[in-house]
Motif scaffolding. Structure first.
Motif, PDB file in Angstrom:
ATOM      1  N   ALA A  57      63.726  16.639  27.656  1.00 32.37           N
ATOM      2  CA  ALA A  57      64.709  17.079  26.359  1.00 32.37           C
ATOM      3  C   ALA A  57      64.232  18.498  26.021  1.00 32.37           C
ATOM      4  N   PRO A  58      65.447  19.328  25.833  1.00 31.19           N
ATOM      5  CA  PRO A  58      65.065  20.960  25.269  1.00 31.19           C
ATOM      6  C   PRO A  58      64.312  20.483  24.039  1.00 31.19           C
ATOM      7  N   TYR A  59      64.411  19.694  22.911  1.00 32.58           N
ATOM      8  CA  TYR A  59      63.814  19.628  21.795  1.00 32.58           C
ATOM      9  C   TYR A  59      62.205  19.110  21.735  1.00 32.58           C
ATOM     10  N   ASN A  60      61.809  18.789  22.912  1.00 29.08           N
ATOM     11  CA  ASN A  60      60.534  18.349  22.836  1.00 29.08           C
ATOM     12  C   ASN A  60      59.435  19.658  23.051  1.00 29.08           C
ATOM     13  N   GLU A  61      58.429  19.484  22.050  1.00 33.72           N
ATOM     14  CA  GLU A  61      57.584  20.805  22.095  1.00 33.72           C
ATOM     15  C   GLU A  61      56.665  20.616  23.167  1.00 33.72           C
ATOM     16  N   GLN A  62      56.381  21.775  23.776  1.00 35.20           N
ATOM     17  CA  GLN A  62      55.248  21.868  24.713  1.00 35.20           C
ATOM     18  C   GLN A  62      53.978  22.189  24.316  1.00 35.20           C
ATOM     19  N   PHE A  63      53.015  21.233  25.020  1.00 34.64           N
ATOM     20  CA  PHE A  63      51.527  21.551  24.671  1.00 34.64           C
ATOM     21  C   PHE A  63      50.997  22.312  25.693  1.00 34.64           C
ATOM     22  N   PHE A  64      50.251  23.377  25.392  1.00 37.36           N
ATOM     23  CA  PHE A  64      49.727  24.199  26.432  1.00 37.36           C
ATOM     24  C   PHE A  64      48.058  24.202  26.664  1.00 37.36           C
ATOM     25  N   GLY A  65      47.584  24.649  27.634  1.00 37.78           N
ATOM     26  CA  GLY A  65      46.542  24.398  27.982  1.00 37.78           C
ATOM     27  C   GLY A  65      45.857  25.813  27.585  1.00 37.78           C
ATOM     28  N   TYR A 102      58.603  21.299  36.459  1.00 36.30           N
ATOM     29  CA  TYR A 102      58.432  20.093  36.925  1.00 36.30           C
ATOM     30  C   TYR A 102      58.912  18.936  36.148  1.00 36.30           C
ATOM     31  N   GLU A 103      59.794  17.953  36.806  1.00 28.83           N
ATOM     32  CA  GLU A 103      60.071  16.853  36.305  1.00 28.83           C
ATOM     33  C   GLU A 103      59.449  15.727  37.044  1.00 28.83           C
ATOM     34  N   ASN A 104      58.455  15.273  36.808  1.00 27.96           N
ATOM     35  CA  ASN A 104      57.555  14.313  37.824  1.00 27.96           C
ATOM     36  C   ASN A 104      57.276  15.224  39.005  1.00 27.96           C
ATOM     37  N   PRO A 155      48.083  17.537  33.076  1.00 29.34           N
ATOM     38  CA  PRO A 155      48.560  17.606  31.916  1.00 29.34           C
ATOM     39  C   PRO A 155      48.254  16.489  31.019  1.00 29.34           C
ATOM     40  N   ILE A 156      48.966  16.241  29.628  1.00 31.66           N
ATOM     41  CA  ILE A 156      48.372  15.248  28.721  1.00 31.66           C
ATOM     42  C   ILE A 156      49.121  14.069  29.511  1.00 31.66           C
ATOM     43  N   SER A 157      48.281  12.953  29.228  1.00 31.97           N
ATOM     44  CA  SER A 157      48.648  11.667  30.106  1.00 31.97           C
ATOM     45  C   SER A 157      49.866  11.324  29.527  1.00 31.97           C
ATOM     46  N   GLY A 158      50.800  10.656  30.424  1.00 28.52           N
ATOM     47  CA  GLY A 158      52.142  10.133  30.170  1.00 28.52           C
ATOM     48  C   GLY A 158      53.287  11.172  30.057  1.00 28.52           C
ATOM     49  N   HIS A 159      52.785  12.796  29.926  1.00 30.78           N
ATOM     50  CA  HIS A 159      53.869  13.678  30.157  1.00 30.78           C
ATOM     51  C   HIS A 159      54.337  13.963  31.473  1.00 30.78           C
ATOM     52  N   ASN A 160      55.560  13.769  31.660  1.00 28.45           N
ATOM     53  CA  ASN A 160      56.159  13.951  33.190  1.00 28.45           C
ATOM     54  C   ASN A 160      56.992  15.086  33.198  1.00 28.45           C
ATOM     55  N   THR A 161      57.085  15.913  32.330  1.00 27.83           N
ATOM     56  CA  THR A 161      57.315  17.272  32.665  1.00 27.83           C
ATOM     57  C   THR A 161      56.236  18.193  32.506  1.00 27.83           C
ATOM     58  N   LEU A 162      56.173  19.271  33.176  1.00 28.16           N
ATOM     59  CA  LEU A 162      54.886  20.215  33.430  1.00 28.16           C
ATOM     60  C   LEU A 162      55.505  21.515  33.866  1.00 28.16           C
ATOM     61  N   SER A 209      52.736  20.835  29.256  1.00 29.35           N
ATOM     62  CA  SER A 209      53.437  19.610  29.430  1.00 29.35           C
ATOM     63  C   SER A 209      54.322  19.062  28.222  1.00 29.35           C
ATOM     64  N   SER A 210      55.276  18.347  28.452  1.00 29.76           N
ATOM     65  CA  SER A 210      55.891  17.826  27.434  1.00 29.76           C
ATOM     66  C   SER A 210      56.275  16.340  27.638  1.00 29.76           C
ATOM     67  N   LEU A 211      56.516  15.411  26.829  1.00 34.27           N
ATOM     68  CA  LEU A 211      56.526  14.123  26.936  1.00 34.27           C
ATOM     69  C   LEU A 211      57.929  13.565  27.861  1.00 34.27           C
ATOM     70  N   GLY A 212      59.004  14.683  27.775  1.00 29.76           N
ATOM     71  CA  GLY A 212      60.173  14.490  28.449  1.00 29.76           C
ATOM     72  C   GLY A 212      60.750  15.816  28.768  1.00 29.76           C
TER      73      GLY A 212
END
Lengths: 117, 115
Positions: free
Chosen positions: B99-107, B49-51, B25-32, B94-97
């Motif tokens: 929270a449901p309003y965080n956008e997800q970044f896709f591979g 996953y969260e962490n 995932p993107i560095s620092g993104h703990n949600t996968l 992956s997403s930064l956290g």
């Protein structure tokens, strides 16, 4: 259960004309709404999102979307289409996680946008 | 900033064989997230996953699918044995956290073909 409807499988528009890609949603609590674009053989790219506040949301590449709570819609718009905008567009909804709706991102089936010269 | 990395990009196997997909995932993104995308459809969540904790695996067919995220960074999704109906694109996001309003970044996804 939450759901997203994208009523048009394909939208055709001439370059330079405005475009609209339609999306309606159903969710139990407050919605968080997203638009993603997918180019062939690539993952989804985030365009914009609605969380709260102003109903008109501006995003990447000149796209914007209008949230309408009464019509449960979140249509994607662009004032002047480009040929390079041709791609597959997905609308997605996620509930606020408070009302027990599952807290997962639910996607529509996608709308293929074709912009022609 | 590097995006979400997935490998392999394409995989062709015969039915009943095992297969594994990897995601960074993107560095620092703990949600996968792992998603399944069938042709002509939107992605469908398999597991979140969260962490290192799998907090939502309700859509994962646990008889043949498994996933892990041992150190809370990279993740692996495995299918054993693969069936013809597993042919699809497997997307990692992956997403930064959480929270449901965080956008997800896709591979870019892994396109699996089961013969």
């Amino acid at each position: 259960a939450q759901s997203v409807a994208q009523p048009e499988d394909q939208v055709n528009v001439a370059e330079g004309n405005p475009l609209t890609v339609k999306c309606t949603y159903s969710v139990s609590g407050n919605p968080y709404l997203f638009w993603y674009v997918q180019y062939p053989n690539r993952g989804l790219q985030f365009l914009l999102k609605y969380i709260t506040g102003d109903n008109l949301v501006k995003g990447s590449y000149g796209f914007e979307a209008e949230f309408n709570k009464s019509q449960t819609s979140f249509h994607l718009k662009k004032p002047s289409a480009l040929v390079s905008d041709s791609a597959l567009y997905f609308c997605a909804v996620r509930d606020d996680g408070v009302t027990g709706g599952g807290n997962k991102l639910t996607f529509g089936t996608g709308t293929q946008l074709k912009v022609e010269l | 900033e590097a995006g979400v990395v997935q490998s392999p990009r394409y995989k062709i196997i015969e039915k009943k064989q095992p297969v594994a997909f990897w995601c960074n995932p993107i560095s620092g993104h703990n949600t996968l997230y792992w998603y399944l995308q069938n042709l002509g459809q939107g992605p469908e969540l398999l597991i979140r996953y969260e962490n290192e904790e799998a907090v939502d695996d309700s859509q994962l067919p646990k008889d043949r699918f498994s996933a892990e995220r041992l150190k809370g960074v990279d993740s692996t999704l495995k299918i054993q044995p693969a069936e013809l109906g597993d042919s699809a694109v497997y997307l990692c996001a992956s997403s930064l956290g959480a929270a449901p309003y965080n956008e997800q970044f896709f591979g870019p996804g892994t396109r699996l073909t089961v013969l």
